[in-house]
Design a protein around this motif. Sequence first.
Motif, PDB file in Angstrom:
ATOM      1  N   PHE A   1      -9.187 -17.294 -16.354  1.00 41.39           N
ATOM      2  CA  PHE A   1      -8.706 -16.649 -15.140  1.00 41.39           C
ATOM      3  C   PHE A   1      -7.606 -15.662 -15.533  1.00 41.39           C
ATOM      4  O   PHE A   1      -6.529 -16.058 -15.963  1.00 41.39           O
ATOM      5  CB  PHE A   1      -8.163 -17.679 -14.159  1.00 41.39           C
ATOM      6  CG  PHE A   1      -9.203 -18.654 -13.677  1.00 41.39           C
ATOM      7  CD1 PHE A   1      -9.827 -18.488 -12.451  1.00 41.39           C
ATOM      8  CD2 PHE A   1      -9.581 -19.737 -14.457  1.00 41.39           C
ATOM      9  CE1 PHE A   1     -10.795 -19.383 -12.013  1.00 41.39           C
ATOM     10  CE2 PHE A   1     -10.541 -20.641 -14.032  1.00 41.39           C
ATOM     11  CZ  PHE A   1     -11.163 -20.459 -12.805  1.00 41.39           C
ATOM     12  N   ASN A   2      -7.900 -14.363 -15.399  1.00 36.53           N
ATOM     13  CA  ASN A   2      -6.974 -13.300 -15.819  1.00 36.53           C
ATOM     14  C   ASN A   2      -6.557 -13.491 -17.277  1.00 36.53           C
ATOM     15  O   ASN A   2      -5.360 -13.622 -17.591  1.00 36.53           O
ATOM     16  CB  ASN A   2      -5.745 -13.273 -14.908  1.00 36.53           C
ATOM     17  CG  ASN A   2      -4.888 -12.033 -15.132  1.00 36.53           C
ATOM     18  OD1 ASN A   2      -5.390 -10.999 -15.566  1.00 36.53           O
ATOM     19  ND2 ASN A   2      -3.595 -12.145 -14.847  1.00 36.53           N
TER      20      ASN A   2
ATOM     21  N   TRP B   1       1.811 -17.786 -12.493  1.00 37.18           N
ATOM     22  CA  TRP B   1       0.389 -17.916 -12.780  1.00 37.18           C
ATOM     23  C   TRP B   1      -0.417 -18.492 -11.620  1.00 37.18           C
ATOM     24  O   TRP B   1      -1.641 -18.557 -11.681  1.00 37.18           O
ATOM     25  CB  TRP B   1       0.185 -18.828 -14.003  1.00 37.18           C
ATOM     26  CG  TRP B   1       0.569 -18.213 -15.297  1.00 37.18           C
ATOM     27  CD1 TRP B   1       0.854 -16.902 -15.547  1.00 37.18           C
ATOM     28  CD2 TRP B   1       0.711 -18.904 -16.548  1.00 37.18           C
ATOM     29  NE1 TRP B   1       1.173 -16.721 -16.871  1.00 37.18           N
ATOM     30  CE2 TRP B   1       1.095 -17.930 -17.516  1.00 37.18           C
ATOM     31  CE3 TRP B   1       0.568 -20.210 -16.951  1.00 37.18           C
ATOM     32  CZ2 TRP B   1       1.320 -18.246 -18.838  1.00 37.18           C
ATOM     33  CZ3 TRP B   1       0.793 -20.527 -18.285  1.00 37.18           C
ATOM     34  CH2 TRP B   1       1.160 -19.566 -19.216  1.00 37.18           C
TER      35      TRP B   1
ATOM     36  N   ARG C   1      -3.742 -17.108 -10.127  1.00 35.07           N
ATOM     37  CA  ARG C   1      -4.971 -17.042 -10.912  1.00 35.07           C
ATOM     38  C   ARG C   1      -6.116 -17.831 -10.284  1.00 35.07           C
ATOM     39  O   ARG C   1      -7.286 -17.480 -10.439  1.00 35.07           O
ATOM     40  CB  ARG C   1      -4.736 -17.574 -12.323  1.00 35.07           C
ATOM     41  CG  ARG C   1      -3.862 -16.699 -13.193  1.00 35.07           C
ATOM     42  CD  ARG C   1      -3.753 -17.255 -14.597  1.00 35.07           C
ATOM     43  NE  ARG C   1      -2.999 -16.371 -15.465  1.00 35.07           N
ATOM     44  CZ  ARG C   1      -2.898 -16.529 -16.777  1.00 35.07           C
ATOM     45  NH1 ARG C   1      -3.503 -17.536 -17.370  1.00 35.07           N
ATOM     46  NH2 ARG C   1      -2.188 -15.692 -17.511  1.00 35.07           N
ATOM     47  N   SER C   2      -5.788 -18.917  -9.606  1.00 31.53           N
ATOM     48  CA  SER C   2      -6.839 -19.793  -9.081  1.00 31.53           C
ATOM     49  C   SER C   2      -7.679 -19.111  -8.018  1.00 31.53           C
ATOM     50  O   SER C   2      -8.763 -19.595  -7.684  1.00 31.53           O
ATOM     51  CB  SER C   2      -6.212 -21.066  -8.499  1.00 31.53           C
ATOM     52  OG  SER C   2      -5.477 -20.774  -7.324  1.00 31.53           O
ATOM     53  N   ARG C   3      -7.207 -17.987  -7.473  1.00 33.66           N
ATOM     54  CA  ARG C   3      -7.978 -17.271  -6.452  1.00 33.66           C
ATOM     55  C   ARG C   3      -9.024 -16.363  -7.076  1.00 33.66           C
ATOM     56  O   ARG C   3      -9.856 -15.796  -6.371  1.00 33.66           O
ATOM     57  CB  ARG C   3      -7.030 -16.435  -5.573  1.00 33.66           C
ATOM     58  CG  ARG C   3      -5.954 -17.245  -4.864  1.00 33.66           C
ATOM     59  CD  ARG C   3      -5.245 -16.390  -3.830  1.00 33.66           C
ATOM     60  NE  ARG C   3      -4.120 -17.087  -3.230  1.00 33.66           N
ATOM     61  CZ  ARG C   3      -2.848 -16.899  -3.564  1.00 33.66           C
ATOM     62  NH1 ARG C   3      -2.553 -16.010  -4.498  1.00 33.66           N
ATOM     63  NH2 ARG C   3      -1.882 -17.563  -2.978  1.00 33.66           N
ATOM     64  N   GLU C   4      -8.970 -16.198  -8.392  1.00 32.00           N
ATOM     65  CA  GLU C   4      -9.874 -15.290  -9.073  1.00 32.00           C
ATOM     66  C   GLU C   4     -11.179 -15.987  -9.461  1.00 32.00           C
ATOM     67  O   GLU C   4     -11.312 -17.195  -9.349  1.00 32.00           O
ATOM     68  CB  GLU C   4      -9.186 -14.721 -10.317  1.00 32.00           C
ATOM     69  CG  GLU C   4      -7.904 -13.955 -10.004  1.00 32.00           C
ATOM     70  CD  GLU C   4      -7.166 -13.522 -11.251  1.00 32.00           C
ATOM     71  OE1 GLU C   4      -7.718 -13.711 -12.349  1.00 32.00           O
ATOM     72  OE2 GLU C   4      -6.039 -13.008 -11.122  1.00 32.00           O
ATOM     73  N   GLN C   5     -12.108 -15.196  -9.929  1.00 29.02           N
ATOM     74  CA  GLN C   5     -13.375 -15.713 -10.421  1.00 29.02           C
ATOM     75  C   GLN C   5     -13.454 -15.482 -11.932  1.00 29.02           C
ATOM     76  O   GLN C   5     -12.687 -14.706 -12.496  1.00 29.02           O
ATOM     77  CB  GLN C   5     -14.549 -15.015  -9.726  1.00 29.02           C
ATOM     78  CG  GLN C   5     -14.639 -15.303  -8.238  1.00 29.02           C
ATOM     79  CD  GLN C   5     -14.872 -16.777  -7.949  1.00 29.02           C
ATOM     80  OE1 GLN C   5     -15.770 -17.398  -8.514  1.00 29.02           O
ATOM     81  NE2 GLN C   5     -14.063 -17.343  -7.065  1.00 29.02           N
TER      82      GLN C   5
ATOM     83  N   THR D   1     -15.027 -13.713 -14.726  1.00 30.78           N
ATOM     84  CA  THR D   1     -15.831 -12.502 -14.878  1.00 30.78           C
ATOM     85  C   THR D   1     -15.618 -11.932 -16.283  1.00 30.78           C
ATOM     86  O   THR D   1     -14.904 -12.506 -17.099  1.00 30.78           O
ATOM     87  CB  THR D   1     -15.435 -11.443 -13.833  1.00 30.78           C
ATOM     88  OG1 THR D   1     -14.032 -11.126 -13.999  1.00 30.78           O
ATOM     89  CG2 THR D   1     -15.659 -11.938 -12.420  1.00 30.78           C
TER      90      THR D   1
ATOM     91  N   ASN E   1      -8.871 -25.392  -7.167  1.00 32.95           N
ATOM     92  CA  ASN E   1      -9.665 -24.164  -7.079  1.00 32.95           C
ATOM     93  C   ASN E   1     -10.259 -23.809  -8.440  1.00 32.95           C
ATOM     94  O   ASN E   1     -11.412 -23.391  -8.551  1.00 32.95           O
ATOM     95  CB  ASN E   1      -8.799 -23.009  -6.576  1.00 32.95           C
ATOM     96  CG  ASN E   1      -8.291 -23.221  -5.167  1.00 32.95           C
ATOM     97  OD1 ASN E   1      -8.787 -24.075  -4.442  1.00 32.95           O
ATOM     98  ND2 ASN E   1      -7.289 -22.459  -4.774  1.00 32.95           N
TER      99      ASN E   1
ATOM    100  N   THR F   1     -14.370 -23.587  -9.355  1.00 33.80           N
ATOM    101  CA  THR F   1     -14.973 -22.384  -9.936  1.00 33.80           C
ATOM    102  C   THR F   1     -15.661 -22.694 -11.260  1.00 33.80           C
ATOM    103  O   THR F   1     -16.805 -22.289 -11.499  1.00 33.80           O
ATOM    104  CB  THR F   1     -13.901 -21.299 -10.156  1.00 33.80           C
ATOM    105  OG1 THR F   1     -13.273 -20.989  -8.901  1.00 33.80           O
ATOM    106  CG2 THR F   1     -14.515 -20.037 -10.743  1.00 33.80           C
TER     107      THR F   1
END
Length: 361
Positions: free
Chosen positions: A116-117, A221, A224-228, A230, A270, A274
């Motif tokens: 994540f990021n 940090w 970060r948990s809101r991201e996917q 990728t 989260n 994911t």
Amino acid sequence: MKKFKPIIRCVIFLAGLAAIMGVIDFACVQTGYVNYILRNVCAKDNGTDYDTVVIGASHARASSDPEQIDKNAGTYSINMAIPGETVKDSYYVLEETCRTNDIKTVILDIDYQYYFNPPKEGFYTEQFIQCQMNWGSYVKWQYIYDNMNRMEIRNVFTRRQACDFTLTSMKENIKQKLSKGYKDADIYSLDVDGGTYAGRGYFYIKPVSGELAGKELIKSWSVRSREQITGYPLKYIKKIIKYCRDNDIDLIAVTSPITPSSVGTLHMENVHNTINNLLVENGIFYYDFNMARQDVLPRTDSDFVDKEGHMNGEFAKEYSEFLGKVIKEHKQGTKDINRYFYSSYQEMYDTDAGLYGVVEK
């Protein structure tokens, strides 16, 4: 003959350049843990080929003790987790490990920081693991070919980022490379930050007292948990899954537990959802040890050395024993998830919300 003279001159020039680079590499390039552990895993005189490898980053290096895992899982493992090891690095480290060992099981320790990021792909230190691989390894050449569109060619062939041209440093480098410890890739002979080397890639970190460092860092940090997942982390976790599947290797995905008070702040529920969804889509079972029941794996902040989630050595032993037991039951098909893990983060939070530092979303 005249038409061959330019070719001969080019060959002589390139040979001279290679010799100069070799001398600079020997005298000026600082060599440490990464070089030694890569040579260790590729050595054929280790008694028995490793059949199990741990890949990941610093959390895994501090948490997964092969000796304790093997006692409970019946494996012969090595910890190839390296601080700063990205998902891309893990893929090539896995290939390098399998090049000289008959690996049957991979323990992929998924660290939220690298999914994540994560660090940007192509940043100048990205090659710090690849550069320490032997030029005789096809994995090194594969890495260069796979990533040639974003690599700095000077870093590839000269390892200039690791060079130190001061006289004192050059003396130390030469002394080290002439030593028996360097010849034997003896990690015990190194003074390595991050704990005391305890064998097969594992570092024991002494317990600390008082308030743990990193509280503000963890807060920063939390988004970060809101991201996917990728970009290259997604690409390379899929490559790891495919590599294991193609080579009949049992891939066991885990997340070693982090400091309890950071779990809620980072919204690890989260992160879990994911990662779990991604792995389920690819047919991989995921063991998130942040969800381990407190009556099975008791833990508090005092079992860690920072808020980020690096374990102290005493708790790492307990965790590694538990991990080995889970691996054994996983392989036997006798695992009972509900006996070892909470059914959800909410159930875990409900047991002791204060312990997990639960915050509002």
